[in-house]
Design a protein around this motif. Structure first.
Motif, short mmCIF file in Angstrom:
data_model
loop_
_atom_site.label_atom_id
_atom_site.label_comp_id
_atom_site.label_asym_id
_atom_site.label_seq_id
_atom_site.Cartn_x
_atom_site.Cartn_y
_atom_site.Cartn_z
N SER A 187 0.82 -1.20 0.00
CA SER A 187 0.00 0.00 0.00
C SER A 187 0.86 1.26 0.00
CB SER A 187 -0.93 0.01 1.22
OG SER A 187 -1.63 1.23 1.30
N ARG A 195 -3.40 -1.31 6.96
CA ARG A 195 -3.70 -1.37 5.54
C ARG A 195 -2.41 -1.36 4.72
NH1 ARG A 195 -9.03 0.35 4.62
NH2 ARG A 195 -8.50 1.26 2.60
N SER A 198 -2.48 -4.77 0.04
CA SER A 198 -3.82 -4.88 -0.53
C SER A 198 -3.89 -6.01 -1.54
CB SER A 198 -4.22 -3.56 -1.19
OG SER A 198 -3.33 -3.23 -2.24
N GLN A 221 -1.86 0.47 -7.33
CA GLN A 221 -2.32 -0.74 -6.64
C GLN A 221 -3.46 -1.44 -7.36
OE1 GLN A 221 -3.23 0.30 -2.64
NE2 GLN A 221 -1.14 0.83 -2.13
N SER A 234 -7.72 -4.83 2.19
CA SER A 234 -6.51 -4.35 2.87
C SER A 234 -6.15 -5.25 4.05
CB SER A 234 -6.70 -2.92 3.37
OG SER A 234 -6.94 -2.04 2.28
#
Length: 277
Positions: A187, A195, A198, A221, A234
């Motif tokens: 992330s 998070r 992901s 991402q 996440s």
């Protein structure tokens, strides 16, 4: 005391084996010596047989996925897979340690890259020879030519900056997620540790991506234009992401275990496997 004697005998056996390989002597006088002590180094244990087959079968698909994700990561992973050397030994590998013939490649493993950013001795303190197919030697020499590496130059570094192990690990993990239909990314939100990683479901199999297509998808991402909803999951850790899709993650070091398992599966005695590691 017994363990110390056995370790000493193992070293002598390794020396005799090198002498046979170099054709200094015809046969090793240590071949009839039986060493009953098990391998004590956890690094040198083979993968659990219950998962060995699955990992072995996945390797071709993983290398194909890695080729799409990052072509430059394929050769380092292939060296680890075909030789069982440690990642530090890989980083310290130079062209003058690579010998090829028409039938095989011989690597002389004599040093390792240390955490303090210098080249030192191997973990055991001993040099050893590792045999691989001739294709690997050709690939290493081609890589050296393309990157202008000569003699004692590091094949995967310049003496100051070496291959990014963290980056290689990430791409190796990305390949494992990708062959299961998922995009795995670090992330960009570094403020929220919950998070940190992901998952994004791939719109098509990884094999249908080009490298450029993968880069476009991975950008941001998910590869989605600004303003579009990003459907991603996440997670705080790689392990949490893998657990969510019931994926058994294999580390780069597991390639060393896989190498040992394949040697054992081929009927090579345990003590000879230990010498190669």
């Amino acid at each position: 005391q017994r363990v110390g004697i056995i370790k000493l005998l193992q070293k002598f056996r390794a020396i005799f084996d090198v002498a046979v390989d170099e054709q200094w002597i015809a046969t090793s006088p240590a071949t009839k010596v039986v060493l009953e002590a098990p391998i004590e180094d956890r690094d040198d244990k083979a993968i659990d047989p219950s998962v060995f087959g699955r990992f072995k079968d996945d390797v071709p698909a993983l290398l194909a996925a890695l080729e799409i994700i990052d072509h430059d990561s394929v050769l380092p992973v292939d060296v680890l897979r075909k030789t069982g050397i440690r990642s530090g030994e890989l980083l310290a590998l130079s062209l003058d340690q690579v010998t090829t013939t028409n039938q095989k490649t011989k690597l002389k493993i004599k040093r390792a890259w240390k955490k303090d950013k210098f080249v030192g001795r191997t973990k055991s303190g001993l040099a050893r020879y590792v045999i691989a197919d001739v294709e690997l030697g050709t690939a290493l020499k081609t890589h050296a030519l393309q990157t202008q590496r000569r003699g004692d130059d590091l094949l995967f570094g310049d003496g100051v900056q070496v291959l990014d192990r963290a980056g290689l690990r990430l791409r190796w993990h990305q390949a494992q997620f990708a062959i299961r239909g998922w995009g795995f990314f670090r992330s960009s939100n570094t403020r929220d540790s919950s998070r940190a990683y992901s998952l994004v479901e791939l719109p098509k199999p990884i094999g249908e991506f080009t490298h450029e297509g993968w880069r476009a998808f991975a950008f941001g991402q998910a590869g989605l234009r600004k303003g579009e909803p990003i459907k991603r999951l996440s997670f705080p850790t790689i392990e949490a992401a893998a657990a969510h899709i019931r994926l058994t993650l294999f580390s780069l070091h597991d390639l060393r275990h896989l190498y040992a398992s394949q040697l054992l599966h081929a009927g090579i005695p345990l003590n000879r496997v230990a010498q190669r590691l």
